[in-house]
Design a protein around this motif. Structure first.
Motif, short mmCIF file in Angstrom:
data_model
loop_
_atom_site.label_atom_id
_atom_site.label_comp_id
_atom_site.label_asym_id
_atom_site.label_seq_id
_atom_site.Cartn_x
_atom_site.Cartn_y
_atom_site.Cartn_z
N ILE A 33 0.69 -1.11 0.20
CA ILE A 33 0.18 -0.13 0.14
C ILE A 33 0.92 1.36 0.52
CG2 ILE A 33 -1.89 1.56 1.20
CD1 ILE A 33 -3.04 -0.97 0.23
N PRO A 34 0.32 1.65 -1.00
CA PRO A 34 1.73 3.59 -1.16
C PRO A 34 1.30 4.04 0.56
CG PRO A 34 -0.03 3.98 -2.32
CD PRO A 34 -0.61 2.15 -2.40
N THR A 35 2.23 4.54 0.71
CA THR A 35 1.80 5.33 2.01
C THR A 35 2.29 6.97 2.02
OG1 THR A 35 4.75 5.91 2.27
CG2 THR A 35 3.79 4.16 3.22
N CYS A 36 2.86 7.16 0.33
CA CYS A 36 2.65 9.06 -0.07
C CYS A 36 2.10 8.51 -1.24
CB CYS A 36 3.26 9.95 0.35
SG CYS A 36 3.45 11.44 0.27
N PRO A 37 0.95 8.04 -1.49
CA PRO A 37 0.17 8.44 -2.87
C PRO A 37 0.63 9.54 -3.42
CG PRO A 37 -1.40 7.73 -1.00
CD PRO A 37 -0.25 7.66 -1.15
N VAL A 38 0.95 10.00 -4.93
CA VAL A 38 0.27 11.69 -5.25
C VAL A 38 -0.12 11.65 -6.65
CG1 VAL A 38 2.70 12.54 -4.34
CG2 VAL A 38 3.02 11.63 -6.41
N VAL A 39 -0.63 12.41 -6.94
CA VAL A 39 -0.95 13.03 -8.59
C VAL A 39 -0.37 13.83 -8.76
CG1 VAL A 39 -2.57 13.18 -9.89
CG2 VAL A 39 -3.57 11.67 -7.94
N LEU A 96 -6.99 -0.28 -1.64
CA LEU A 96 -5.92 -0.17 -1.93
C LEU A 96 -6.96 1.72 -2.07
CD1 LEU A 96 -3.12 -0.53 -4.03
CD2 LEU A 96 -4.41 1.26 -4.55
N ALA A 97 -7.42 1.25 -2.53
CA ALA A 97 -8.63 2.78 -2.97
C ALA A 97 -9.24 3.62 -1.88
CB ALA A 97 -9.35 2.02 -4.02
N SER A 98 -9.66 2.47 -0.22
CA SER A 98 -9.52 3.40 0.34
C SER A 98 -8.39 3.91 0.69
CB SER A 98 -10.03 2.63 1.27
OG SER A 98 -11.72 2.18 1.22
N GLU A 99 -7.23 3.71 1.00
CA GLU A 99 -6.18 4.15 1.03
C GLU A 99 -5.38 5.58 0.94
OE1 GLU A 99 -4.58 3.56 4.17
OE2 GLU A 99 -6.00 2.56 4.73
N VAL A 100 -5.40 5.49 -1.02
CA VAL A 100 -5.12 6.22 -1.74
C VAL A 100 -5.95 7.59 -1.48
CG1 VAL A 100 -5.64 7.31 -4.19
CG2 VAL A 100 -4.20 4.67 -3.32
N TYR A 101 -7.12 7.06 -1.18
CA TYR A 101 -8.24 8.14 -1.00
C TYR A 101 -7.91 8.93 0.26
CZ TYR A 101 -12.51 10.27 1.00
OH TYR A 101 -13.46 11.18 0.88
N ARG A 102 -7.44 8.30 1.26
CA ARG A 102 -7.44 8.63 2.92
C ARG A 102 -5.82 10.09 3.08
NH1 ARG A 102 -4.86 7.51 7.62
NH2 ARG A 102 -3.50 5.10 7.07
N ARG A 103 -4.81 8.88 1.81
CA ARG A 103 -3.50 9.65 1.56
C ARG A 103 -2.54 10.51 0.78
NH1 ARG A 103 -0.13 3.77 3.84
NH2 ARG A 103 -1.40 3.36 5.40
N LEU A 104 -4.30 10.63 -0.51
CA LEU A 104 -3.72 11.02 -1.47
C LEU A 104 -3.20 12.60 -1.10
CD1 LEU A 104 -3.41 11.36 -4.26
CD2 LEU A 104 -6.00 11.88 -4.78
N ARG A 105 -1.35 12.57 -1.63
CA ARG A 105 -1.40 14.32 -1.90
C ARG A 105 -1.58 14.79 -3.22
NH1 ARG A 105 3.03 15.16 2.83
NH2 ARG A 105 1.57 15.05 4.95
#
Length: 486
Positions: A33-39, A96-105
């Motif tokens: 799971i990415p700890t700091c997912p970025v767009v 994974l989608a839930s964690e991306v939503y929560r951690r997205l930067r």
């Protein structure tokens, strides 16, 4: 070999798989799971060739699907599609989608205007959990990145430089800053020479709202309304005129603007030729602000009051962050005596619901900012600001919002132009340990803040209630015949 493995493992902390962005893509089983997912959003026109080089590097290091060229796709479309898909996947039990939503930067690379464009979109989406934003300094002034510790020099575009920046994004902290809504309304007779601004000439963060006849199509009166937002500053006068000349020259000859240093030299030359260092007989905008507009402000009391402007002031700045013209602080640090005398709230904070309003006489006055205690003419601190332009004073004025200037037509007859600025909530920025901006928690928890809801509706007398529902950022680049009338 070990370094490459370590680097690849580190990059997985930022990686978002394709199916998160593209609904029809097959679901991927992520190894972690990415700890700091970025767009990442990049304005490839910014920074000379740097924008194009930067997007190549980001796409090599991350998933191509999570790095967007703003020339190809607007951020509102990207984020609407992303969050719609995230909601669908979350409801389906995708961890994974839930964690991306929560951690997205979010990362945005461009000038201050590009960053403001993205901030407006994030604000307008009204997300339950809006993502914080980090800014890559690809512009000329880079006031937003500098204020939050990301620097003001254009970055390196090689792998190591980008990886270092990603690590800073992972280590950065969230910080709330005030958002400021701006509404500009132009009214005049049907055959008035005061025409609206052409959409391609609008800043990224200013959008046409509607064209409304006052009674029926035969009415002799009409109005054009524009709305938008800013997070750094709004200015009017000679500084905006110089900026407009610079941007116009860059549009005509983009090949001459290849790097930050040469851009700054060109800017200085234009400041001389536009009469910013000395009043020019050939440039009518050299006249003072008091000749152009009546300025009203609203403080804590919720009552409009006229702000007195010295006759010598030729440029006025409404400042939210402690950075202007490439890192200078026009407000400075007033003494306690001056604070009491002028009813100032100190220190100026980025989340206190107040703008600092500063005036400048000329560029020589601006050079005072280079000294340790230098500052402009402190005019006021206010929760709302209103400019009412005087009829027949001049046929246009120059304005600038977060680094993006425009030439604003003014009526020469019975028409009028009104610009009103008001507080509009907050957004989340990402700040490094070198952050220059100060918030309430970093300063003094006891400081009282001003919020729109603390002002009574009787005192607000809001002519622009409908326009203030959002910034209009999700309507980017729509023409007057295709605008939101909701």
């Amino acid at each position: 070999m070990e370094n490459n493995v370590e680097k690849n493992n580190m990059l997985k902390e930022f990686y978002i798989p394709t199916y998160i962005f593209v609904p029809e893509s097959p679901v991927e089983q992520a190894s972690q799971i990415p700890t700091c997912p970025v767009v990442v959003f990049i304005n490839t026109k910014s920074g000379g060739q740097l924008g194009r080089e930067l997007i190549v590097t980001y796409r090599k290091l991350l998933n191509h699907a999570q790095v967007f060229d703003l020339l190809d796709e607007a951020p509102d479309k990207v984020l609407l599609r992303l969050y719609s898909n995230l909601e669908r996947l979350k409801h389906g039990g995708d961890t994974l989608a839930s964690e991306v939503y929560r951690r997205l930067r979010l990362i945005v690379a461009g000038g201050d205007g590009t960053a403001g464009w993205l901030l407006g979109v994030v604000s307008d989406l009204k997300l339950v959990r809006p993502p914080p934003v980090a800014t890559v300094p690809l512009g000329t002034g880079n006031n937003l990145p500098y204020s939050f510790g990301w620097g003001k020099k254009n970055p390196g575009t090689d792998h190591d430089s980008v990886i270092s920046f990603l690590q800073l994004v992972r280590e950065s902290r969230e910080m709330n800053i005030d958002s400021w809504h701006i509404v500009m309304r132009m009214e005049g007779p049907k055959d008035s020479p005061c025409d609206p601004i052409a959409p391609p000439d609008l800043p990224h963060s200013l959008h046409a709202f509607c064209r409304v006849p006052k009674t029926d199509p035969q009415d002799m009166e009409y109005s054009y309304t524009f709305r938008g937002g800013f997070w750094n500053y709004f200015s009017m006068g000679m500084d905006a005129q110089v900026s407009y000349a610079f941007h116009s020259e860059r549009k005509l000859h983009p090949e001459k603007f290849k790097n930050q240093l040469s851009n700054q030299k060109t800017y200085l030359k234009l400041a001389c030729t536009q009469g910013w260092f000395c009043t020019s007989l050939f440039h009518p905008m050299s006249r003072n602000i008091a000749c152009l507009a009546k300025v009203k402000i609203m403080k804590k009391s919720g009552k409009w009051e006229t702000m007195e402007i010295p006759q010598s002031i030729r440029s006025i700045v409404c400042l939210n962050l402690p950075s202007f013209s490439g890192g200078l602080n026009p407000w400075g640090t007033p003494s306690k005596r001056k604070q009491r005398k002028r009813d100032l709230v100190m220190p100026p904070l980025v989340d206190d619901g107040l703008l600092e309003i500063v005036g400048f006489k000329d560029a020589w006055h601006g050079l005072v900012l280079l000294s340790p205690k230098g500052h402009g003419t402190r005019l006021a601190q206010a929760h709302r600001v209103r400019f009412e332009f005087l009829r027949g004073a001049i046929d246009h004025a120059y304005m600038r919002m977060d680094g993006e200037p425009w030439k604003q037509p003014l009526p020469t007859d019975d028409g009028k132009v009104v610009v009103e600025i008001s507080h509009a909530g907050q957004v989340k920025m990402l700040a490094t340990k070198d952050c220059k901006a100060k918030g309430i928690h970093e300063s003094c928890p006891a400081i009282s803040t001003v919020h729109p809801e603390s002002i009574s509706s009787d005192d607000m007398n809001d002519d622009f209630e409908e326009e203030r529902r959002n910034f209009g950022a999700a309507l980017s680049f729509r023409y007057l015949g295709d605008v939101n009338k909701q």
